[in-house]
Scaffold this motif. Structure first.
Motif: not given
Length: 545
Positions: A239-240, A439-444, A272-279
């Motif tokens: 989300x922005x 020019x794109x500077x990514x944000x995470x 943002x949220x994180x990805x679902x994780x496996x075992x």
């Protein structure tokens, strides 16, 4: 958003006759005196031969049938253009799959209550090829292999302006939706993970402004502006949320030059949220090849800033057909630069230069590009493939805005760059060129699966050109070319160069029936993967109703 604010300030600086309206009257509203509606539905059949030069040497033949419509309308305060096409490709062997494709582009501005209340809308449907580093551009270099995807985007919203005493009040709202279908497979650089491909997003853009022109109350002009940019990306619920309010003063130095300064407050949050994780604590990837979002995980802040924003600038209007502005200031927590040049020497030609700096997602990028197009254009398609390209044929607006799509990564980014386009037309010839750098500077977020992309930079250089000339009453030739150089910053993805060149000859055989002969060369060059290059030739017939 900042470019729109600057254009409004220009009106405050030069209220007499108004350059923005002058340019609009001579460009965007070319059809305004025609009061005409033109609708041209058609059906088409063609035979195509494609020869692959790299990495293989295969030659395939297939048939193509299509139905579509090209339309445009113009009135006193309303205008619009549309090109929509459905195509079915029929292969004769297992090496050529049967494929259905829908492509189209549209842009309109419709008056709802005279010139002061309008409804703006735009839409796009197009094929695109997705590289392992996320690079993409409209028109699928390499045909319909597993890396080909489909992009859909649409936006709409009202614009209002009115006079409240000595103050001019204006506002606008845009709601947009963009979706990218997941490609079946992407060619990967050896030992590297694929880019997380954008899925879909919803975008909100709103702006409100009140201004008093110079000499209406004081020797200087005064204004207050507010804006909101909200983008929700489905990938990991990114989300922005960006809102600001500012006050400005415009100081005319001469009839042609003005200084402008603004100061305000801005609140920006990217999360943002994180990805679902496996075992094994590894991120789960869905069947579409994208990370599965852990909706139960808390939202994580990737970027946040609030506080003072400001800018100062110079605006120059040497004539009714020319406007130049340049600004420097502070926004998004750092220095920002932006500006524009609009030059329309006559009603049949226009130069547009834009320097921009914004927070965006892939969906917001397409929505902004559609909004930059003029409303009076003809779609320019690759005659051999039927695909749309990054440019349209027209005079007004940034007609090559869609050539700068760059990366289809899902991660949101700060985009800075420059775009230059020029379009012209005469009674028999239309042509245009465009070039730019993005020019794109990514944000995470640092605690998410996209953390490795935070701060990385993708760079995209692009160029495009087109021309169409009527030879006589029955025949016409057209040609187009485009190239993109993409330099990915993720794990040293390296550079890739995509290119496309095409030429077509059309001849009216009998009333409403047109024959076409066309050739094209398409390809992509990559550092760590085999190059691709193929040529196509087409002969076909089109019947226009």
């Amino acid at each position: 958003m900042r470019h729109s604010l600057a254009s409004l300030l220009l009106l405050a600086a030069f209220p007499a006759s108004g350059l923005a309206q002058d340019l609009e009257d001579n460009s965007d509203l070319q059809r305004s005196s025609d009061h005409s509606v033109q609708i041209a539905p058609y059906i088409e059949a063609a035979q195509v031969v494609t020869a692959e030069f790299e990495p293989g040497d295969d030659v395939v033949t297939y048939s193509r049938v299509a139905a579509g419509v090209d339309a445009g309308f113009g009135g006193r305060y309303s205008q619009g253009s549309l090109s929509l096409r459905y195509e079915r490709r029929i292969g004769y062997s297992d090496s050529v799959a049967d494929v259905d494709t829908l492509s189209g582009i549209a842009r309109t501005s419709m008056a709802l209550a005279g010139p002061n209340v309008t409804f703006e809308a735009g839409g796009l449907a197009s094929r695109t090829r997705v590289e392992g580093n996320g690079a993409t551009s409209l028109g699928a270099f390499g045909g319909d292999d597993a890396s080909t995807s489909q992009v859909y985007s649409v936006y709409a919203g009202p614009s209002v302006q009115t006079q409240a005493g000595i103050a001019r009040v204006s506002g606008s709202y845009r709601l947009g939706y963009t979706r990218v279908e997941s490609p079946d497979a992407v060619q990967l650089f050896p030992g590297r993970e694929p880019a997380d491909i954008f899925d879909d997003s919803i975008t909100h853009n709103a702006a409100l402004r009140a201004e008093i022109a110079p000499d209406a109350m004081l020797p200087v002009g005064l204004g207050v502006s507010a804006g909101w940019n909200r983008q929700d990306v489905s990938n990991l619920d990114q989300r922005i949320d960006d809102s600001y309010i500012s006050a400005d003063v415009t100081v005319p130095l001469s009839p042609n030059v003005a200084l402008v300064a603004s100061v305000g407050y801005e609140d920006v949050e990217i999360s943002s949220r994180d990805a679902l994780r496996d075992v094994n604590d590894l991120p789960v990837i869905g069947r579409d090849g994208r990370y599965v979002t852990d909706t139960s995980a808390p939202r994580q802040i990737a970027y946040q800033t609030d506080g003072l924003i400001w800018d100062v600038g110079v605006m120059w209007r040497p004539s009714r057909r020319t406007a130049f502005e340049v600004h420097v200031g502070r926004r998004y927590g750092s220095t920002t630069y932006y500006g524009s040049l609009l030059y329309a020497p006559n009603s049949n030609s226009s130069l547009n230069v834009s320097v921009y700096d914004n927070l965006n997602s892939f969906g917001g990028q397409i929505m902004g590009a559609l909004g930059d197009l003029g409303t009076d254009f003809d779609a320019f398609r690759n005659p051999a493939t039927g695909d749309l390209g990054g440019c349209v044929l027209g005079v007004a607006g940034d007609n090559c805005a869609l050539a700068r799509l760059g990366s289809v990564r899902s991660t949101v980014f700060r985009s800075r760059g420059v775009a230059i386009t020029y379009g012209a037309e005469t009674q028999r010839t239309s042509w245009g060129v465009g070039a730019g750098y993005d020019r794109r500077s990514f944000i995470a977020g640092e605690d998410t699966v996209l953390a490795a992309t935070d701060g990385l930079v993708d760079e995209n250089y692009w160029a495009a050109a087109y021309a169409s000339r009527r030879l006589d009453r029955r025949s016409q030739i057209s040609t187009g070319a485009s190239a993109t150089l993409f330099d990915g910053g993720f794990n040293n993805d390296g550079t890739s160069i995509g290119y496309s060149i095409n030429f077509a000859y059309n001849r009216n055989l009998i009333d409403r029936l047109t024959g076409t002969a066309a050739v094209s060369l398409d390809g992509i060059t990559r550092e760590d993967l085999p190059d691709y290059q193929a040529a196509s030739a087409l002969v076909g017939l089109r019947y226009t109703f």
